[in-house]
Design a protein around this motif. Structure first.
Motif, short mmCIF file in Angstrom:
data_model
loop_
_atom_site.label_atom_id
_atom_site.label_comp_id
_atom_site.label_asym_id
_atom_site.label_seq_id
_atom_site.Cartn_x
_atom_site.Cartn_y
_atom_site.Cartn_z
N LYS A 1 16.35 -5.95 -10.64
CA LYS A 1 16.41 -4.53 -10.96
C LYS A 1 15.50 -3.77 -10.02
N GLU A 2 15.87 -2.54 -9.75
CA GLU A 2 15.11 -1.71 -8.82
C GLU A 2 14.02 -0.95 -9.57
N ILE A 3 12.82 -1.01 -9.03
CA ILE A 3 11.70 -0.26 -9.60
C ILE A 3 11.21 0.72 -8.55
N LYS A 4 11.31 2.00 -8.88
CA LYS A 4 10.93 3.05 -7.92
C LYS A 4 9.55 3.61 -8.19
N LYS A 5 9.18 3.70 -9.46
CA LYS A 5 7.93 4.35 -9.82
C LYS A 5 6.78 3.35 -9.79
N LEU A 6 6.32 3.05 -8.60
CA LEU A 6 5.17 2.17 -8.45
C LEU A 6 3.89 3.01 -8.45
N ALA A 7 2.76 2.33 -8.49
CA ALA A 7 1.48 3.04 -8.46
C ALA A 7 1.39 3.86 -7.17
N SER A 8 0.83 5.05 -7.27
CA SER A 8 0.80 5.96 -6.13
C SER A 8 -0.56 6.03 -5.45
N HIS B 1 0.82 -1.21 0.00
CA HIS B 1 0.00 0.00 0.00
C HIS B 1 0.86 1.27 0.00
N PRO B 2 1.89 1.37 0.84
CA PRO B 2 2.77 2.53 0.70
C PRO B 2 3.53 2.43 -0.62
N PRO B 3 4.05 3.52 -1.14
CA PRO B 3 4.80 3.47 -2.41
C PRO B 3 6.21 2.91 -2.22
N TYR B 4 6.30 1.59 -2.01
CA TYR B 4 7.59 0.95 -1.81
C TYR B 4 8.44 1.02 -3.07
N THR B 5 9.75 1.06 -2.87
CA THR B 5 10.69 0.78 -3.94
C THR B 5 10.99 -0.71 -3.89
N VAL B 6 10.88 -1.40 -5.02
CA VAL B 6 10.96 -2.86 -5.03
C VAL B 6 12.12 -3.33 -5.88
N MET B 7 12.86 -4.31 -5.34
CA MET B 7 13.87 -5.03 -6.12
C MET B 7 13.19 -6.25 -6.72
N THR B 8 12.91 -6.19 -8.00
CA THR B 8 12.14 -7.25 -8.64
C THR B 8 13.04 -8.17 -9.46
N ILE B 9 12.57 -9.38 -9.70
CA ILE B 9 13.30 -10.35 -10.52
C ILE B 9 13.18 -9.93 -11.98
N SER B 10 14.30 -9.75 -12.65
CA SER B 10 14.27 -9.37 -14.06
C SER B 10 14.65 -10.53 -14.98
N LYS B 11 15.47 -11.46 -14.46
CA LYS B 11 15.91 -12.57 -15.31
C LYS B 11 16.49 -13.67 -14.43
N CYS B 12 16.28 -14.91 -14.84
CA CYS B 12 16.85 -16.07 -14.14
C CYS B 12 17.47 -17.02 -15.16
N SER B 13 18.54 -17.65 -14.77
CA SER B 13 19.16 -18.66 -15.64
C SER B 13 19.70 -19.78 -14.77
N ARG B 14 19.53 -21.00 -15.25
CA ARG B 14 20.00 -22.16 -14.49
C ARG B 14 21.41 -22.53 -14.91
N LYS B 15 22.26 -22.75 -13.91
CA LYS B 15 23.62 -23.22 -14.14
C LYS B 15 23.86 -24.40 -13.21
N GLY B 16 23.82 -25.60 -13.79
CA GLY B 16 23.94 -26.80 -12.98
C GLY B 16 22.73 -26.96 -12.08
N ASP B 17 22.97 -27.09 -10.80
CA ASP B 17 21.87 -27.25 -9.85
C ASP B 17 21.50 -25.94 -9.17
N SER C 1 0.00 0.06 -4.31
CA SER C 1 1.19 0.43 -5.09
C SER C 1 1.73 -0.73 -5.92
N SER C 2 1.51 -1.98 -5.49
CA SER C 2 2.00 -3.12 -6.27
C SER C 2 1.44 -4.42 -5.72
N ILE C 3 1.48 -5.45 -6.55
CA ILE C 3 1.20 -6.82 -6.13
C ILE C 3 2.48 -7.62 -6.37
N LEU C 4 2.97 -8.26 -5.32
CA LEU C 4 4.26 -8.95 -5.38
C LEU C 4 4.07 -10.45 -5.22
#
Length: 218
Positions: A164-171, A141-157, A175-178
């Motif tokens: 990436k950081e997203i600052k401009k969330l809904a005001s 509900h508050p306008p959090y700054t969120v570190m979101t997953i932008s990419k994943c890759s598997r290496k072995g196990d 503000s966001s659904i995580l």
């Protein structure tokens, strides 16, 4: 006769159950069960370092393929990993399906509200509380700054995660659904449907309701 893993024992002796992890027998006081999977395991495996899938709760059994490490002590068995959502692009169709479901119910949730994948580090940062350990979804509900997953890759196990950081969330009121990444499409879909209802209620001004997060129940 069907093998239920139950050994009737001898007369006047307690019943024994076969542990599906180490293939040894233990009394009912020392063995726990996951009824859905018909899976028995010794209590000691909860603390002896045996890998456990964070989606289906099953422990790694003898001869089974290695579990995939997502970081933050999160691991997936090969079956759950095959259906896990690790990349934001994999969420697009799921998000649209949940929005269509809500539309059929006559419930509209603002499309400007970002729906993001995050990891356990971000959940603990937003809510530094031990009770948040099993949380798999949040509506902020508050306008959090969120570190979101932008990419994943598997290496072995192991799975390497890029954020990436997203600052401009809904005001507005929401503000966001995580959503916690690395869970199956079914689990993430259920989590999104739950959190979207929190968002809809907040947008309707129902802020007096107790705020709860979606948790996985062991």
């Amino acid at each position: 006769m069907e093998n239920t893993g139950l050994f009737l024992g001898y007369r006047r002796r307690p019943n024994y159950f076969l542990c599906n992890v180490c293939n040894t027998y233990g009394t009912i006081n020392n063995v726990r069960m996951i009824p859905f999977w018909n899976f028995n395991y010794c209590k000691t495996h909860e603390s002896d370092g045996t890998p456990r899938c964070n989606t289906c709760d099953r422990f790694k059994t003898t001869g089974q393929n290695e579990y995939v490490n997502l970081g933050n002590n999160q691991q997936l068995c090969s079956e759950c990993f095959s259906t896990a959502i690790l990349h934001p692009s994999k969420c697009k169709r799921l998000i649209e399906n949940v929005r269509k479901f809500y539309k059929k119910l006559g419930l509209q949730v603002d499309k400007k509200i970002p729906i993001l994948l995050i990891d356990h580090d971000e959940i603990r940062r937003i809510h530094p509380n031990e009770q948040m350990l099993n949380v798999v979804g949040l509506t902020t509900h508050p306008p959090y700054t969120v570190m979101t997953i932008s990419k994943c890759s598997r290496k072995g196990d192991n799975v390497e995660v890029q954020k990436k950081e997203i600052k401009k969330l809904a005001s507005g009121k929401v503000s966001s659904i995580l959503l916690l990444f690395g869970r199956s499409e079914v689990m993430i879909g259920a989590t999104l449907a739950h959190e979207m209802m929190h968002a809809w209620l907040a947008l309707q001004g129902c802020n007096h309701l107790e705020k709860k997060s979606f948790r996985r129940h062991l």
